[in-house]
Design a protein around this motif. Structure first.
Motif, PDB file in Angstrom:
ATOM      1  N   GLN A  23       0.831  -1.207   0.000  1.00  0.00           N
ATOM      2  CA  GLN A  23       0.000   0.000   0.000  1.00  0.00           C
ATOM      3  C   GLN A  23       0.859   1.248   0.000  1.00  0.00           C
ATOM      4  OE1 GLN A  23      -2.438  -0.564   3.489  1.00  0.00           O
ATOM      5  NE2 GLN A  23      -4.282  -0.624   2.231  1.00  0.00           N
ATOM      6  N   GLY A  26       2.342   1.732  -3.355  1.00  0.00           N
ATOM      7  CA  GLY A  26       1.336   2.219  -4.300  1.00  0.00           C
ATOM      8  C   GLY A  26       1.025   3.693  -4.110  1.00  0.00           C
ATOM      9  N   PHE A  27       0.879   4.104  -2.845  1.00  0.00           N
ATOM     10  CA  PHE A  27       0.633   5.524  -2.576  1.00  0.00           C
ATOM     11  C   PHE A  27       1.825   6.373  -2.998  1.00  0.00           C
ATOM     12  CE2 PHE A  27      -2.482   4.122   0.842  1.00  0.00           C
ATOM     13  CZ  PHE A  27      -3.587   4.429   0.061  1.00  0.00           C
ATOM     14  N   ALA A  30       1.799   6.701  -6.802  1.00  0.00           N
ATOM     15  CA  ALA A  30       0.775   7.670  -7.207  1.00  0.00           C
ATOM     16  C   ALA A  30       1.234   9.092  -6.882  1.00  0.00           C
ATOM     17  CB  ALA A  30      -0.541   7.362  -6.512  1.00  0.00           C
ATOM     18  N   THR A  34       1.778  12.114  -9.529  1.00  0.00           N
ATOM     19  CA  THR A  34       1.122  13.407  -9.345  1.00  0.00           C
ATOM     20  C   THR A  34       2.139  14.541  -9.351  1.00  0.00           C
ATOM     21  OG1 THR A  34      -0.582  12.313  -8.033  1.00  0.00           O
ATOM     22  CG2 THR A  34      -0.442  14.693  -7.853  1.00  0.00           C
ATOM     23  N   ILE A  51       0.088   7.106 -11.835  1.00  0.00           N
ATOM     24  CA  ILE A  51      -1.012   7.329 -10.895  1.00  0.00           C
ATOM     25  C   ILE A  51      -1.973   6.148 -10.894  1.00  0.00           C
ATOM     26  CG2 ILE A  51      -3.008   8.793 -10.415  1.00  0.00           C
ATOM     27  CD1 ILE A  51      -1.326  11.146 -11.566  1.00  0.00           C
ATOM     28  N   SER A  52      -2.297   5.627 -12.074  1.00  0.00           N
ATOM     29  CA  SER A  52      -3.233   4.506 -12.174  1.00  0.00           C
ATOM     30  C   SER A  52      -2.676   3.238 -11.534  1.00  0.00           C
ATOM     31  CB  SER A  52      -3.565   4.224 -13.636  1.00  0.00           C
ATOM     32  OG  SER A  52      -4.180   5.331 -14.230  1.00  0.00           O
ATOM     33  N   GLY A  54      -0.240   2.995  -9.294  1.00  0.00           N
ATOM     34  CA  GLY A  54      -0.067   3.198  -7.858  1.00  0.00           C
ATOM     35  C   GLY A  54      -1.365   3.073  -7.083  1.00  0.00           C
ATOM     36  N   THR A  55      -2.425   3.696  -7.581  1.00  0.00           N
ATOM     37  CA  THR A  55      -3.698   3.598  -6.870  1.00  0.00           C
ATOM     38  C   THR A  55      -4.277   2.192  -6.946  1.00  0.00           C
ATOM     39  OG1 THR A  55      -4.840   4.457  -8.821  1.00  0.00           O
ATOM     40  CG2 THR A  55      -4.324   6.027  -7.085  1.00  0.00           C
ATOM     41  N   THR A  56      -4.051   1.503  -8.049  1.00  0.00           N
ATOM     42  CA  THR A  56      -4.537   0.123  -8.160  1.00  0.00           C
ATOM     43  C   THR A  56      -3.827  -0.780  -7.154  1.00  0.00           C
ATOM     44  OG1 THR A  56      -5.010   0.440 -10.505  1.00  0.00           O
ATOM     45  CG2 THR A  56      -4.828  -1.832  -9.723  1.00  0.00           C
ATOM     46  N   ALA A  58      -2.466   0.108  -4.323  1.00  0.00           N
ATOM     47  CA  ALA A  58      -2.902   0.484  -2.977  1.00  0.00           C
ATOM     48  C   ALA A  58      -4.302  -0.055  -2.679  1.00  0.00           C
ATOM     49  CB  ALA A  58      -2.878   1.999  -2.825  1.00  0.00           C
ATOM     50  N   ILE A  59      -5.205   0.036  -3.632  1.00  0.00           N
ATOM     51  CA  ILE A  59      -6.578  -0.418  -3.399  1.00  0.00           C
ATOM     52  C   ILE A  59      -6.656  -1.936  -3.287  1.00  0.00           C
ATOM     53  CG2 ILE A  59      -8.854  -0.587  -4.478  1.00  0.00           C
ATOM     54  CD1 ILE A  59      -8.347   2.267  -5.557  1.00  0.00           C
TER      55      ILE A  59
END
Length: 73
Positions: A23, A26-27, A30, A34, A51-52, A54-56, A58-59
């Motif tokens: 996580q 990933g953050f 992202a 950014t 960004i895509s 990294g957020t994937t 993390a989620i």
């Protein structure tokens, strides 16, 4: 056999250490994407991909659930 977890219980249950690190990675990814989006020479597609991804990461890492060891009586 362990009962099925609901969506809310899965989100609020404890996450294993590896997935906590995933996580954070990933953050961080992202965040880098950014930050790079404000630089003029960096292509916008690269920033969007960072960004895509990294957020994937993390989620998806949030949905991992730490397995509890059954107590031997």
């Amino acid at each position: 056999m362990q009962p099925k977890l609901t969506f809310i219980k899965r989100l609020t249950s404890e996450t294993p250490a590896f997935f906590k690190r995933a996580q954070l990675f990933g953050f961080g990814l992202a965040g880098v994407g950014t930050s790079l989006s404000t630089v003029a020479g960096i292509p916008s597609k690269l920033c969007t991909i960072l960004i895509s991804v990294g957020t994937t990461i993390a989620i998806v890492s949030q949905f991992a659930v730490k397995q509890l060891q059954p107590e031997n009586s």
